[in-house]
Scaffold this motif. Structure first.
Motif: not given
Ligand code: GAL
Length: 695
Positions: A270-271, A278, A309, A367, A369-370, A422, A436, A438, A462, A488, A490
């Motif tokens: 993940e991040p 971010y 990610w 992955k 994301d966003e 996403r 996927y 949230d 998930e 998931n 995370w």
């Molecule tokens: C969200 C994502 C989650 C996870 C999270 C990490 O936006 O949907 O699955 O990856 O970020 O910050």
């Protein structure tokens, strides 16, 4: 002139001005002329469509040969009844809608499958608990129970009313009622059309026919490039680790799966693998990942693939931010710059960075994301990008742009990938990403899985936290019958064994998925070669009634019906396609038509059609153990004759696209099974035995 006269003149002239209506900038021209490029495929342009659209971003050629193997089914409506007019820079479309007709599709909806009566604005967004068109994949494609489907190829927010607008020129107008006295008065009277508004002065429309709904969907998928076959490891079990896990934590995580005897093929970082996130740096964090190359190769040697990610917003002052200067849009996201990947130079900068720092050292995928946005943090519609695209066009296609960018670099390495995104849109069918979000409603996740099959997308339901063992096991059961079996964790670090009292059931279903890999892989091969979605709405099954709202059961491939149970359920209603159906576990006759089942926590209800074959291997923990020289058992259900195309290839490259694969045709006639080879490139299973489950 007196003040009174002046006032009078002013009043009269303003009244005249009020009465003047601006004439439309374009004269409505309702006639469309259709071309017929492939069997069952009809294409037209209304007005003057822009060259930037969903399919231009997806950038795939229609799979003409595969489409043309399907029969040239006639259009079940009069094409003249499809009308288009361009007025004031917007294109208005009208499609006829019959009395009993049902409509499916319009992308990733979470609450309903049958869409008649709904109003949407198709708009890429994080789903906000209401099916109003704001969703991760608002695909402008619908399928009619009459046996046709329509794709409106525009990268814009599209307004849709599916049988809610009532026209004066309607052929079947509703009869007016008196609300004062008539209790049957309805605020949404009967409507016999679908209307769409595209905020552009023209649009391309593609219509697909089929002898059933499956054929319509197949054509749509093949037109957009055909489905995907994931690398074999992608179909194993996935665990995403907490955000700030480091190399050592991940080593321990993988070891935990080995000790607890649970399948594991992929670990998702993940991040925290980024030095900053971010917005993202796309550089390995030197503290958590001091030796990324040797760490990845160590994990690979243990059969573990790493998925990374990312969100594509660049950290200010970071390497990519600097290199991409001049190619970014007017707005930032979380203070990160947003590159315009419709510009080849910008794509190349990003691709070169990813290849050098991630792919070349062994990362197996991403992955994404966003890329859907929330209005509160994404760029607004008024944003401008250096290519001249605006905020709306970018929002509708950013997920798709990232998928195509990734595809190019993985293809160059002749390496298949499988990942998550996403956001998607029409045309993402040939890109290997599951969608996927949230939200976390188990029921909605299954409805999304069902709906995805009408729109050329894969949905990943998930598993995250759970309030009880019962909920945990039910979620684990369904995720193992989905395009991606993934926890998931995370945010909370949950593990498959977090609920010890149901651990055995979780293990059983995860190993069952592994045993079913030859079946699942062959089902994905149908996606690629024939455009048949691997996870399917019931309406896509031969003989199943074309109209109906069934959102809590689905088919995996041609033979297996999955009837999930949710928290609190001890049983449920199952609606079977025509014919006899058998219990997967026992081989006993389960029933015909609609019936009710009861089931304990230990199993997910599964049914197989009469004459259905399910090829299975012995339980394995990792896909590296799945080889074609190991025993393969074909489980046979019922007494009917049947056939199954057992597919296999190298599991990792794109060589299958050049014919390097094997298909073994499993034939069942009067209770005897035979195996014929077709297109054998050495991947066929050598030790096939038959197991007749029904006595
Ligand atoms: C969200 C994502 C989650 C996870 C999270 C990490 O936006 O949907 O699955 O990856 O970020 O910050």
């Amino acid at each position: 002139m007196s003040t009174r006269t002046l006032l009078l003149i002013l009043i009269i002239s303003s009244l005249v001005a009020c009465k003047t209506v601006n004439p439309p900038t374009n004269n409505p021209d309702k006639k469309l002329s259709w071309e017929h490029p492939f069997t069952g495929t009809f294409r037209t342009k209304a007005g003057n469509p822009p060259t930037f659209n969903l399919l231009s971003v997806a950038n795939r050629k229609p799979r003409a040969e595969a489409i043309n193997t399907l029969p040239d089914t006639p259009v079940p409506i009069d094409l003249k009844d499809i009308e288009a007019s361009v007025i004031n820079g917007r294109t208005c479309l009208k499609f006829p809608l019959g009395k009993e007709e049902q409509i499916y599709g319009f992308g990733l909806n979470f609450k309903t499958v049958a869409q008649r009566g709904r109003i949407f604005r198709l708009h890429v967004d994080h789903y906000g608990s209401e099916d109003n068109g704001r969703t991760h994949a608002p695909v402008p494609f619908f399928v009619s129970s009459k046996g046709y489907g329509v794709l409106v190829n525009a990268a814009r927010y599209i307004d849709v009313s599916v049988g809610s607008a009532v026209r004066k020129d309607s052929k079947n107008p509703p009869v007016a009622r008196d609300r004062n006295t008539d209790r049957a008065w309805d605020a949404q009277p009967y409507s016999d059309n679908i209307e769409m508004v595209i905020p552009e002065a023209g649009v391309e429309i593609i219509l697909f026919t089929g002898k059933n709904l499956m054929e319509v969907v197949q054509r749509f998928n093949l037109y957009c490039g055909g489905g995907i076959i994931p690398p074999k490891w992608g179909l194993g079990f996935w665990q995403r680790t907490p955000t700030l896990y480091n190399e050592e934590d991940i080593r321990k995580e993988a070891a935990g799966f080995e000790q607890n005897k649970f399948p594991l093929d992929v670990v998702g970082l993940e991040p925290g693998w980024h030095s900053k996130s971010y917005p993202c740096s796309f550089e390995w964090d030197p503290g958590r990942f001091p030796e990324p190359a040797s760490f990845i190769s160590e994990m690979t040697s243990k059969g573990i693939h790493l998925n990374l990610w990312m969100n594509p917003y660049h950290n200010p002052g970071g390497t990519l931010d600097k290199l991409l200067k001049g190619y970014t849009g007017s707005h930032t996201v979380w203070c990160g710059t947003v590159a315009d990947y419709t510009i080849p130079e910008a794509r190349k900068i990003m691709q070169d960075h990813l290849v050098k720092n991630q792919l070349d050292i062994g990362a197996s995928g991403f992955k994404i994301d966003e890329v859907d946005g929330f209005d509160s943090w994404l760029w607004p519609d008024g944003a401008v990008f250096p290519s001249g695209r605006d905020g709306e066009q970018m929002r509708q296609t950013y997920g798709l742009q990232m998928m195509t960018l990734m595809d190019e670099i993985f293809r160059k390495k002749n390496q298949r990938t499988y990942g998550l995104s996403r956001a998607a849109n029409a045309g993402s069918v040939s890109y290997p990403y599951a969608i996927y979000n949230d939200n976390y409603s188990h029921q909605d996740f299954i409805t999304a899985l069902v709906n995805a099959s009408f729109s050329g997308i894969l949905w990943e339901p998930e598993v995250r936290a759970s309030g009880s063992s019962e909920e945990w096991v039910r979620r684990m059961q369904t995720v193992c019958f989905s395009p991606m079996a993934m926890i998931n964790a995370w945010a909370d670090g949950t593990k498959p064994w977090s609920f010890p009292d149901v651990y055995k059931a979780c293990q059983d279903v995860a190993f069952l998925r592994m045993q079913l890999l030859p079946y699942l892989y062959s089902t994905f091969a149908q996606y690629y070669f024939e455009g048949k979605p691997p996870f399917r709405a019931m309406q896509l099954t031969e003989g199943f009634p074309a109209s109906g709202e069934i959102k809590d059961q689905y088919m995996v491939g041609d033979n297996l019906l999955v009837a999930p149970l949710f928290k609190g359920d001890t049983g449920r209603k199952v609606i079977l396609p025509p014919g006899k159906w058998f219990d997967f576990y026992t081989g006993k006759l389960a029933g015909e038509g609609t019936f009710t089942i009861t089931s304990g926590l230990d199993k997910i209800p599964l049914f197989v059609r009469d004459g259905g074959m399910i090829p299975m291997i012995s339980p394995i923990r990792q896909t590296s153990e799945w080889t074609n020289d190991k025993p393969l058992i074909v489980k046979v259900y019922g007494k009917a004759d049947g056939h199954f195309a057992l597919y296999n290839d190298d599991g990792k490259t794109f060589n299958f696209e050049k014919g390097e694969y094997s298909v073994q045709l499993l034939e069942l006639k009067q209770g005897k099974g035979t195996v014929k080879h077709s297109g054998d490139a050495g991947f066929g299973y050598s030790g096939i035995t038959w197991k007749f489950m029904t006595q």
